[in-house]
Design a protein around this motif. Structure first.
Motif, PDB file in Angstrom:
ATOM      1  N   ARG A  41       0.868  -1.180   0.000  1.00 30.07           N
ATOM      2  CA  ARG A  41       0.000   0.000   0.000  1.00 30.07           C
ATOM      3  C   ARG A  41       0.901   1.225   0.000  1.00 30.07           C
ATOM      4  NH1 ARG A  41      -3.965   2.385   4.544  1.00 30.07           N
ATOM      5  NH2 ARG A  41      -5.051   3.823   3.164  1.00 30.07           N
ATOM      6  N   VAL A  42       0.691   2.111  -0.972  1.00 27.17           N
ATOM      7  CA  VAL A  42       1.571   3.264  -1.126  1.00 27.17           C
ATOM      8  C   VAL A  42       0.781   4.548  -1.341  1.00 27.17           C
ATOM      9  CG1 VAL A  42       3.501   1.917  -2.066  1.00 27.17           C
ATOM     10  CG2 VAL A  42       1.823   2.890  -3.625  1.00 27.17           C
ATOM     11  N   ASN A  43       1.403   5.638  -0.949  1.00 25.42           N
ATOM     12  CA  ASN A  43       0.926   6.972  -1.264  1.00 25.42           C
ATOM     13  C   ASN A  43       1.732   7.428  -2.473  1.00 25.42           C
ATOM     14  OD1 ASN A  43       1.499  10.001  -1.120  1.00 25.42           O
ATOM     15  ND2 ASN A  43      -0.298   9.785   0.201  1.00 25.42           N
ATOM     16  N   GLU A  44       1.066   7.686  -3.571  1.00 30.33           N
ATOM     17  CA  GLU A  44       1.771   7.984  -4.826  1.00 30.33           C
ATOM     18  C   GLU A  44       2.703   9.189  -4.691  1.00 30.33           C
ATOM     19  OE1 GLU A  44       0.848   8.253  -9.588  1.00 30.33           O
ATOM     20  OE2 GLU A  44      -0.805   8.547  -8.189  1.00 30.33           O
ATOM     21  N   ASN A  45       2.275  10.227  -4.003  1.00 29.45           N
ATOM     22  CA  ASN A  45       3.101  11.419  -3.832  1.00 29.45           C
ATOM     23  C   ASN A  45       4.381  11.080  -3.058  1.00 29.45           C
ATOM     24  OD1 ASN A  45       3.653  14.264  -3.975  1.00 29.45           O
ATOM     25  ND2 ASN A  45       3.065  14.381  -1.822  1.00 29.45           N
ATOM     26  N   PHE A  46       4.239  10.361  -1.936  1.00 28.92           N
ATOM     27  CA  PHE A  46       5.405   9.974  -1.143  1.00 28.92           C
ATOM     28  C   PHE A  46       6.313   9.050  -1.945  1.00 28.92           C
ATOM     29  CE2 PHE A  46       7.780   7.452   1.905  1.00 28.92           C
ATOM     30  CZ  PHE A  46       8.255   8.433   2.766  1.00 28.92           C
ATOM     31  N   LEU A  47       5.715   8.111  -2.656  1.00 22.23           N
ATOM     32  CA  LEU A  47       6.488   7.169  -3.466  1.00 22.23           C
ATOM     33  C   LEU A  47       7.349   7.900  -4.485  1.00 22.23           C
ATOM     34  CD1 LEU A  47       6.894   4.117  -4.216  1.00 22.23           C
ATOM     35  CD2 LEU A  47       5.041   4.432  -5.860  1.00 22.23           C
ATOM     36  N   ASN A  48       6.766   8.852  -5.174  1.00 23.08           N
ATOM     37  CA  ASN A  48       7.487   9.573  -6.225  1.00 23.08           C
ATOM     38  C   ASN A  48       8.536  10.545  -5.689  1.00 23.08           C
ATOM     39  OD1 ASN A  48       6.074   8.236  -8.242  1.00 23.08           O
ATOM     40  ND2 ASN A  48       4.469   9.778  -8.296  1.00 23.08           N
ATOM     41  N   ARG A  49       8.307  11.077  -4.512  1.00 25.57           N
ATOM     42  CA  ARG A  49       9.217  12.106  -3.982  1.00 25.57           C
ATOM     43  C   ARG A  49      10.308  11.557  -3.063  1.00 25.57           C
ATOM     44  NH1 ARG A  49       6.346  17.731  -2.931  1.00 25.57           N
ATOM     45  NH2 ARG A  49       5.058  17.786  -4.804  1.00 25.57           N
ATOM     46  N   HIS A  50      10.036  10.456  -2.359  1.00 27.71           N
ATOM     47  CA  HIS A  50      10.942  10.069  -1.286  1.00 27.71           C
ATOM     48  C   HIS A  50      11.482   8.637  -1.353  1.00 27.71           C
ATOM     49  CE1 HIS A  50       9.931  13.816   0.684  1.00 27.71           C
ATOM     50  NE2 HIS A  50       8.656  13.517   0.535  1.00 27.71           N
ATOM     51  N   CYS A  51      10.943   7.805  -2.197  1.00 31.67           N
ATOM     52  CA  CYS A  51      11.342   6.392  -2.211  1.00 31.67           C
ATOM     53  C   CYS A  51      12.294   6.115  -3.366  1.00 31.67           C
ATOM     54  CB  CYS A  51      10.119   5.484  -2.337  1.00 31.67           C
ATOM     55  SG  CYS A  51       9.026   5.589  -0.918  1.00 31.67           S
ATOM     56  N   ASN A  52      13.227   5.225  -3.117  1.00 25.93           N
ATOM     57  CA  ASN A  52      14.169   4.792  -4.137  1.00 25.93           C
ATOM     58  C   ASN A  52      13.686   3.433  -4.648  1.00 25.93           C
ATOM     59  OD1 ASN A  52      16.303   4.039  -5.734  1.00 25.93           O
ATOM     60  ND2 ASN A  52      17.837   4.843  -4.332  1.00 25.93           N
ATOM     61  N   GLN A  53      13.105   3.430  -5.836  1.00 19.62           N
ATOM     62  CA  GLN A  53      12.494   2.220  -6.366  1.00 19.62           C
ATOM     63  C   GLN A  53      13.517   1.230  -6.937  1.00 19.62           C
ATOM     64  OE1 GLN A  53       8.781   2.723  -8.487  1.00 19.62           O
ATOM     65  NE2 GLN A  53       8.576   4.782  -7.653  1.00 19.62           N
ATOM     66  N   LYS A  54      14.802   1.558  -6.887  1.00 19.74           N
ATOM     67  CA  LYS A  54      15.808   0.620  -7.402  1.00 19.74           C
ATOM     68  C   LYS A  54      15.820  -0.665  -6.579  1.00 19.74           C
ATOM     69  CE  LYS A  54      20.008   2.039  -4.954  1.00 19.74           C
ATOM     70  NZ  LYS A  54      21.352   2.587  -5.093  1.00 19.74           N
ATOM     71  N   TYR A  55      15.492  -0.587  -5.296  1.00 21.33           N
ATOM     72  CA  TYR A  55      15.476  -1.775  -4.449  1.00 21.33           C
ATOM     73  C   TYR A  55      14.299  -2.687  -4.810  1.00 21.33           C
ATOM     74  CZ  TYR A  55      18.816   0.982  -1.850  1.00 21.33           C
ATOM     75  OH  TYR A  55      19.904   1.733  -1.497  1.00 21.33           O
ATOM     76  N   LEU A  56      13.176  -2.095  -5.154  1.00 20.69           N
ATOM     77  CA  LEU A  56      12.025  -2.873  -5.598  1.00 20.69           C
ATOM     78  C   LEU A  56      12.362  -3.592  -6.903  1.00 20.69           C
ATOM     79  CD1 LEU A  56       9.070  -3.607  -5.029  1.00 20.69           C
ATOM     80  CD2 LEU A  56       8.408  -1.557  -6.296  1.00 20.69           C
ATOM     81  N   GLU A  57      13.040  -2.904  -7.797  1.00 21.38           N
ATOM     82  CA  GLU A  57      13.463  -3.511  -9.069  1.00 21.38           C
ATOM     83  C   GLU A  57      14.471  -4.625  -8.820  1.00 21.38           C
ATOM     84  OE1 GLU A  57      14.022  -4.518 -12.996  1.00 21.38           O
ATOM     85  OE2 GLU A  57      12.387  -3.468 -12.015  1.00 21.38           O
ATOM     86  N   GLU A  58      15.393  -4.419  -7.892  1.00 26.88           N
ATOM     87  CA  GLU A  58      16.372  -5.451  -7.548  1.00 26.88           C
ATOM     88  C   GLU A  58      15.665  -6.728  -7.085  1.00 26.88           C
ATOM     89  OE1 GLU A  58      18.915  -6.281  -3.583  1.00 26.88           O
ATOM     90  OE2 GLU A  58      19.204  -4.296  -4.458  1.00 26.88           O
ATOM     91  N   LEU A  59      14.668  -6.566  -6.221  1.00 31.91           N
ATOM     92  CA  LEU A  59      13.920  -7.728  -5.720  1.00 31.91           C
ATOM     93  C   LEU A  59      13.083  -8.369  -6.825  1.00 31.91           C
ATOM     94  CD1 LEU A  59      12.860  -6.342  -2.235  1.00 31.91           C
ATOM     95  CD2 LEU A  59      14.587  -8.102  -2.694  1.00 31.91           C
ATOM     96  N   ARG A  60      12.558  -7.553  -7.741  1.00 29.45           N
ATOM     97  CA  ARG A  60      11.792  -8.099  -8.869  1.00 29.45           C
ATOM     98  C   ARG A  60      12.685  -8.990  -9.726  1.00 29.45           C
ATOM     99  NH1 ARG A  60      11.309  -8.026 -13.857  1.00 29.45           N
ATOM    100  NH2 ARG A  60      12.818  -6.367 -14.158  1.00 29.45           N
ATOM    101  N   ARG A  61      13.923  -8.564  -9.951  1.00 31.36           N
ATOM    102  CA  ARG A  61      14.867  -9.376 -10.732  1.00 31.36           C
ATOM    103  C   ARG A  61      15.194 -10.685 -10.022  1.00 31.36           C
ATOM    104  NH1 ARG A  61      17.392  -4.350 -11.499  1.00 31.36           N
ATOM    105  NH2 ARG A  61      19.036  -4.926 -10.025  1.00 31.36           N
ATOM    106  N   LYS A  62      15.100 -10.699  -8.712  1.00 31.44           N
ATOM    107  CA  LYS A  62      15.335 -11.922  -7.938  1.00 31.44           C
ATOM    108  C   LYS A  62      14.103 -12.820  -7.882  1.00 31.44           C
ATOM    109  CE  LYS A  62      18.801  -9.985  -4.802  1.00 31.44           C
ATOM    110  NZ  LYS A  62      19.116  -9.708  -3.374  1.00 31.44           N
ATOM    111  N   GLY A  63      12.967 -12.341  -8.420  1.00 35.15           N
ATOM    112  CA  GLY A  63      11.774 -13.179  -8.475  1.00 35.15           C
ATOM    113  C   GLY A  63      10.558 -12.651  -7.750  1.00 35.15           C
TER     114      GLY A  63
END
Length: 80
Positions: A41-63
């Motif tokens: 569950r995310v707040n789109e504004n907070f996600l876009n301004r404060h979160c580093n989505q590279k970690y989510l992508e890293e985990l996606r590559r791991k499955g």
């Protein structure tokens, strides 16, 4: 056994609390082939301004398979 994760925020160890927790739990379960789907569950504004989505992508590559549930949509979703 597979574990589904329902949490607030995305896996991001550069954040506090839930970001670190989400990253460590997902990484732990992926390494043991026990990770089921994740729903964040995310707040789109907070996600876009404060979160580093590279970690989510890293985990996606791991499955990791996941769905982002935006706060405005959260009331429409029912999980069983």
């Amino acid at each position: 056994m597979k574990v589904a994760l329902f949490s607030t925020g995305i896996p991001d160890p550069s954040q506090g609390g839930s970001g670190i927790f989400n990253y460590l739990v997902c990484d732990f379960l992926l390494k043991r082939n026990q990770m089921g789907p994740a729903f964040f569950r995310v707040n789109e504004n907070f996600l876009n301004r404060h979160c580093n989505q590279k970690y989510l992508e890293e985990l996606r590559r791991k499955g990791l398979t996941y769905e982002l549930v935006y706060e405005k949509d959260a009331a429409k979703k029912i999980f069983f």
